[in-house]
Motif scaffolding. Structure first.
Motif, mmCIF file in Angstrom:
data_model
loop_
_atom_site.group_PDB
_atom_site.id
_atom_site.type_symbol
_atom_site.label_atom_id
_atom_site.label_comp_id
_atom_site.label_asym_id
_atom_site.label_seq_id
_atom_site.Cartn_x
_atom_site.Cartn_y
_atom_site.Cartn_z
ATOM 1 N N THR A 49 34.733 45.581 40.890
ATOM 2 C CA THR A 49 36.161 45.654 41.121
ATOM 3 C C THR A 49 36.850 45.670 39.763
ATOM 4 N N ASN A 50 38.162 45.591 39.760
ATOM 5 C CA ASN A 50 38.897 45.515 38.494
ATOM 6 C C ASN A 50 38.667 44.141 37.871
ATOM 7 N N PRO A 51 38.687 44.071 36.529
ATOM 8 C CA PRO A 51 38.602 42.754 35.888
ATOM 9 C C PRO A 51 39.769 41.868 36.364
ATOM 10 N N GLU A 52 39.547 40.561 36.385
ATOM 11 C CA GLU A 52 40.565 39.575 36.777
ATOM 12 C C GLU A 52 40.972 39.661 38.243
ATOM 13 N N VAL A 53 40.127 40.278 39.078
ATOM 14 C CA VAL A 53 40.377 40.325 40.524
ATOM 15 C C VAL A 53 39.423 39.342 41.184
ATOM 16 N N GLU A 54 39.936 38.585 42.150
ATOM 17 C CA GLU A 54 39.132 37.607 42.875
ATOM 18 C C GLU A 54 38.354 38.322 43.985
ATOM 19 N N VAL A 55 37.055 38.008 44.120
ATOM 20 C CA VAL A 55 36.231 38.612 45.168
ATOM 21 C C VAL A 55 35.776 37.521 46.123
ATOM 22 N N LEU A 56 35.913 37.797 47.416
ATOM 23 C CA LEU A 56 35.461 36.868 48.456
ATOM 24 C C LEU A 56 34.518 37.609 49.393
ATOM 25 N N ILE A 57 33.430 36.947 49.769
ATOM 26 C CA ILE A 57 32.521 37.485 50.774
ATOM 27 C C ILE A 57 32.554 36.506 51.941
ATOM 28 N N ASN A 58 33.007 36.999 53.096
ATOM 29 C CA ASN A 58 33.192 36.159 54.287
ATOM 30 C C ASN A 58 33.995 34.900 53.952
ATOM 31 N N GLY A 59 35.047 35.076 53.147
ATOM 32 C CA GLY A 59 35.948 33.974 52.810
ATOM 33 C C GLY A 59 35.488 33.089 51.673
ATOM 34 N N GLN A 60 34.267 33.304 51.168
ATOM 35 C CA GLN A 60 33.712 32.486 50.093
ATOM 36 C C GLN A 60 33.942 33.177 48.751
ATOM 37 N N LYS A 61 34.640 32.502 47.839
ATOM 38 C CA LYS A 61 34.922 33.082 46.520
ATOM 39 C C LYS A 61 33.632 33.194 45.720
ATOM 40 N N ILE A 62 33.434 34.365 45.084
ATOM 41 C CA ILE A 62 32.245 34.555 44.256
ATOM 42 C C ILE A 62 32.662 34.934 42.842
#
Length: 109
Positions: A49-62
């Protein structure tokens, strides 16, 4: 002439900043492909993804690295598993992808 160039520069800069805020984040999932069938109870989810973007998988932050790349091992339950991958900017704009992974348990004889 100089004032016009200065004004154009300011307008261009502000336009870029506004675009950064209103544009949705990029989300590319490299693995797993949708509909993957596995015989192990875990799968790695890889993407960027773009830098400084938060990623969540099934609601869990990774965690992502400084380039926005991520790789996370996800536990699966027997049958069809839904993986909701969400990229979220700090201003609230989001992009999401859904992947279905089937875990077929090995039957021991």
């Amino acid at each position: 002439g100089l004032i016009a160039i200065l004004l154009l520069t300011i307008v261009f800069y502000l336009g870029l900043q506004i675009k950064k805020i209103v544009e949705v984040p990029r989300l590319l999932i490299h693995y797993p492909p949708d509909g993957l069938v596995v015989d192990r109870p875990t799968v790695f989810v890889q993407g960027e993804t773009n830098p400084e973007v938060e990623v969540l998988i099934n609601g869990q932050k990774i965690m992502t690295n400084e380039k926005g790349m991520f790789k996370e091992e996800i536990n699966l339950s027997a049958g069809v598993n839904t993986l909701n991958i969400l990229a979220q900017k700090k201003h609230g704009k989001t992009t999401s992808e859904t992947r279905y992974v089937v875990y077929k348990e090995q039957k021991s004889l």
